[in-house]
Write a protein that holds these residues in place. Structure first.
Motif, short mmCIF file in Angstrom:
data_model
loop_
_atom_site.label_atom_id
_atom_site.label_comp_id
_atom_site.label_asym_id
_atom_site.label_seq_id
_atom_site.Cartn_x
_atom_site.Cartn_y
_atom_site.Cartn_z
N TRP A 1 0.80 -1.23 0.00
CA TRP A 1 0.00 0.00 0.00
C TRP A 1 0.83 1.28 0.00
O TRP A 1 0.26 2.37 0.02
N GLY A 2 2.15 1.19 -0.01
CA GLY A 2 2.95 2.40 0.02
C GLY A 2 3.06 2.96 1.42
O GLY A 2 2.76 2.30 2.42
N CYS A 3 3.46 4.23 1.51
CA CYS A 3 3.76 4.85 2.80
C CYS A 3 2.52 5.48 3.43
O CYS A 3 2.46 6.70 3.67
N ASP A 4 1.53 4.67 3.70
CA ASP A 4 0.30 5.15 4.30
C ASP A 4 -0.39 4.00 5.02
O ASP A 4 -0.18 2.82 4.69
N LEU A 5 -1.18 4.33 6.03
CA LEU A 5 -2.01 3.32 6.67
C LEU A 5 -3.06 2.82 5.68
O LEU A 5 -3.73 3.64 5.04
N PRO A 6 -3.24 1.52 5.55
CA PRO A 6 -4.28 1.03 4.64
C PRO A 6 -5.68 1.06 5.24
O PRO A 6 -6.65 0.78 4.54
N PHE A 7 -5.81 1.38 6.53
CA PHE A 7 -7.12 1.36 7.18
C PHE A 7 -7.41 2.69 7.86
O PHE A 7 -6.49 3.45 8.21
N LEU A 8 -8.70 2.96 8.03
CA LEU A 8 -9.20 4.12 8.76
C LEU A 8 -10.10 3.60 9.88
O LEU A 8 -10.99 2.79 9.64
N PHE A 9 -9.85 4.08 11.09
CA PHE A 9 -10.49 3.58 12.31
C PHE A 9 -11.45 4.67 12.80
O PHE A 9 -11.09 5.86 12.81
N LYS A 10 -12.67 4.31 13.20
CA LYS A 10 -13.66 5.30 13.60
C LYS A 10 -14.51 4.81 14.77
O LYS A 10 -14.63 3.61 15.00
N VAL A 11 -15.15 5.76 15.46
CA VAL A 11 -16.28 5.48 16.33
C VAL A 11 -17.45 6.29 15.78
O VAL A 11 -17.29 7.46 15.42
N LEU A 12 -18.64 5.67 15.70
CA LEU A 12 -19.84 6.33 15.18
C LEU A 12 -20.90 6.41 16.27
O LEU A 12 -21.12 5.43 17.00
N SER A 13 -21.57 7.57 16.38
CA SER A 13 -22.71 7.76 17.26
C SER A 13 -23.88 8.22 16.41
O SER A 13 -23.88 9.36 15.91
N ILE A 14 -24.89 7.36 16.24
CA ILE A 14 -25.94 7.57 15.24
C ILE A 14 -27.27 7.85 15.92
O ILE A 14 -27.81 7.01 16.65
N ALA A 15 -27.83 9.04 15.69
CA ALA A 15 -29.13 9.39 16.23
C ALA A 15 -30.25 9.14 15.22
O ALA A 15 -31.37 8.80 15.59
N LYS A 16 -29.96 9.34 13.94
CA LYS A 16 -30.94 9.06 12.90
C LYS A 16 -30.22 8.49 11.69
O LYS A 16 -29.00 8.62 11.57
N PRO A 17 -30.93 7.83 10.78
CA PRO A 17 -30.27 7.04 9.74
C PRO A 17 -29.33 7.84 8.86
O PRO A 17 -29.57 9.01 8.52
N LEU A 18 -28.22 7.18 8.51
CA LEU A 18 -27.35 7.69 7.47
C LEU A 18 -28.04 7.47 6.12
O LEU A 18 -29.04 6.78 6.03
N SER A 19 -27.48 8.04 5.08
CA SER A 19 -28.07 7.91 3.75
C SER A 19 -28.02 6.48 3.24
O SER A 19 -27.15 5.69 3.62
N ILE A 20 -28.99 6.14 2.35
CA ILE A 20 -28.87 4.92 1.55
C ILE A 20 -27.66 5.13 0.64
O ILE A 20 -27.62 6.10 -0.13
N GLN A 21 -26.68 4.27 0.75
CA GLN A 21 -25.41 4.53 0.09
C GLN A 21 -24.70 3.24 -0.28
O GLN A 21 -25.09 2.15 0.13
N ALA A 22 -23.65 3.39 -1.08
CA ALA A 22 -22.72 2.31 -1.39
C ALA A 22 -21.36 2.93 -1.61
O ALA A 22 -21.23 4.14 -1.87
N HIS A 23 -20.33 2.11 -1.48
CA HIS A 23 -18.97 2.57 -1.68
C HIS A 23 -18.40 1.91 -2.93
O HIS A 23 -18.53 0.68 -3.10
#
Length: 438
Positions: free
Chosen positions: A99-121
């Protein structure tokens, strides 16, 4: 050779205040961010995501000397990505080669009060094309497989329901037929279970017609669904999906995402259960709090349950239209205190550690980097011959490759570790072993 840099690097991390986040200190994200940064949370603002990693949309910063057991002075303007680029040895040879000189992952914590969008990546090929064409919307050229590990009870809709379930929906929800027409619906209902490719083609046609319908038609259909379900609720108990649809309508009235929820699996996770999503799979997180890990990307193609811009044509053309209920991960115990969650993606895995008061455990040295997040309690952490370092809720630490970590709890301690998928690292070792024998 011993690195001239400290083995453990404390991080100051970023927060995202998206509209769907939880407000003030009702949000775990707000609490962690306040403890991590020393900033006071604004009780009037929604706190949605706590980011730990190198993505430019929410970078992390190594703390200066005196905050991380010594070492060279680091400006608060130097990002973790810049520091890693100057010191690629902290990633390990296998990660740099892939992957080169970068972290291949992104780490998160999510706090959800109402739905996120209908989505895809998007997958990598599509992500590259979208980033090139619309760099202000699609911020990078990477794909974004992801995993959500529930901290609280957690709800999501994701992936298309099975063929038989969808046939029943098309029979039971007349408003869908009114929007998309009867031709494809009747063809789908007549399909045999073995006709998977025909099912995908018809599902794509039906779903695209639904998502592309005019705002007036959608608004009328959503209103009719609401009226019908409220009347039927007086004569029979509504299904869990029908109750969800009514909840979504209250939060996003007249939105096509309300209708599209009928097409998707309704998933409820208990704390400690995880859901993973590959590229080009439709989903929306609905409520709860979770640990999330993904490939380093922020690409989102949206099509519903959002006031933000939508790209319906791209989303409908990119989806796999795979049907069936998603796999739920319950984790694999590594020892009495650590459970590992291993999705089928090279970029990441997640460990959850719960240490009762006065106990210790070891995270073995691995061939890639890790990020540790303390979510509850206090304790000590140390690497190799280094002195013990106090850790507490809100602390985030970057750990280079090939460093063993020992953690001891003072009070009950909970932490999460994100790292490169061990299966990938082991396969690299196996491949190198084979080459050395040739």
């Amino acid at each position: 050779m011993e690195s001239r840099y400290p083995k453990l690097k404390r991080l100051r991390c970023s927060v995202q205040n998206y509209d769907w986040g939880r407000s003030g200190m009702e949000s775990r994200v707000a609490k962690l961010f306040a403890l991590n940064s020393g900033a006071e949370a604004d009780v009037q603002r929604p706190y949605a995501e706590f980011w730990m990693g190198t993505h430019e949309s929410g970078p992390s910063f190594p703390l200066p000397a005196g905050c991380d057991n010594g070492g060279p002075d680091i400006s608060r303007d130097v990002t973790l990505k810049a520091w890693i680029s100057s010191n690629p040895d902290v990633l390990g040879d296998k990660v740099v080669a892939q992957w080169g000189c970068d972290l291949p992952f992104l780490f998160k914590v999510l706090s959800i009060a109402k739905p996120l969008s209908i989505q895809a990546h998007p997958d990598k090929e599509l992500a590259g094309a979208l980033h090139k064409a619309h760099p202000n919307v699609y911020k990078d050229a990477n794909h974004k497989p992801e995993m959500a590990l529930a901290i609280t009870k957690f709800e999501a809709i994701c992936g298309f329901i099975s063929m038989e379930e969808l046939k029943q929906v098309l029979r039971d929800v007349p408003e869908i037929v009114e929007v998309v027409g009867s031709t494809d619906v009747e063809k789908f209902i007549r399909l045999d279970e073995q006709e998977e490719e025909k099912a995908k083609s018809l599902l794509q046609s039906i779903f695209t017609k639904l998502m592309s319908a005019s705002a007036d038609i959608v608004a009328l259909s959503v209103s009719q669904i609401k009226i019908r379900l409220e009347l039927e609720s007086q004569a029979r108990p509504l299904t869990d999906k029908e109750q969800l649809v009514l909840r979504l309508e209250k939060q996003y009235p007249a939105d096509v995402g309300v209708i599209s929820a009928f097409f998707l699996n309704y998933v409820r996770l208990n704390p400690g259960e995880a859901l993973y999503l590959g590229a080009n799979e439709p989903h929306a997180y609905v409520s709860g709090e979770c640990i999330e890990c993904m490939a380093t990307s922020d690409n989102v193609v949206r099509a519903g349950l959002t006031p933000k811009s939508k790209d319906i044509q791209t989303l409908c053309s990119m989806l796999t239209y795979k049907q069936g209920f998603p796999d739920i991960l319950k984790g694999v115990p590594l020892n009495a205190y650590i459970t590992r969650y291993i999705p089928p993606f090279d970029e990441f895995e997640v460990d959850h550690c719960v240490l009762p008061k006065g106990t210790s455990t070891v995270f073995s040295a691995v061939l890639g980097p890790s990020i540790f997040l303390v979510t509850n309690g206090t304790g000590t952490i140390h690497a190799g011959s280094m002195k013990q370092d106090l850790v507490a809720e809100g602390n985030v630490l970057f750990v280079p490759a090939n460093v063993e970590i020992r953690v001891t709890s003072v009070t009950e301690l909970q932490l999460y570790r994100a790292g490169v998928n061990d299966r990938f690292l082991e396969s690299c070792e196996l491949e190198n072993g084979k080459k050395s024998q040739i």
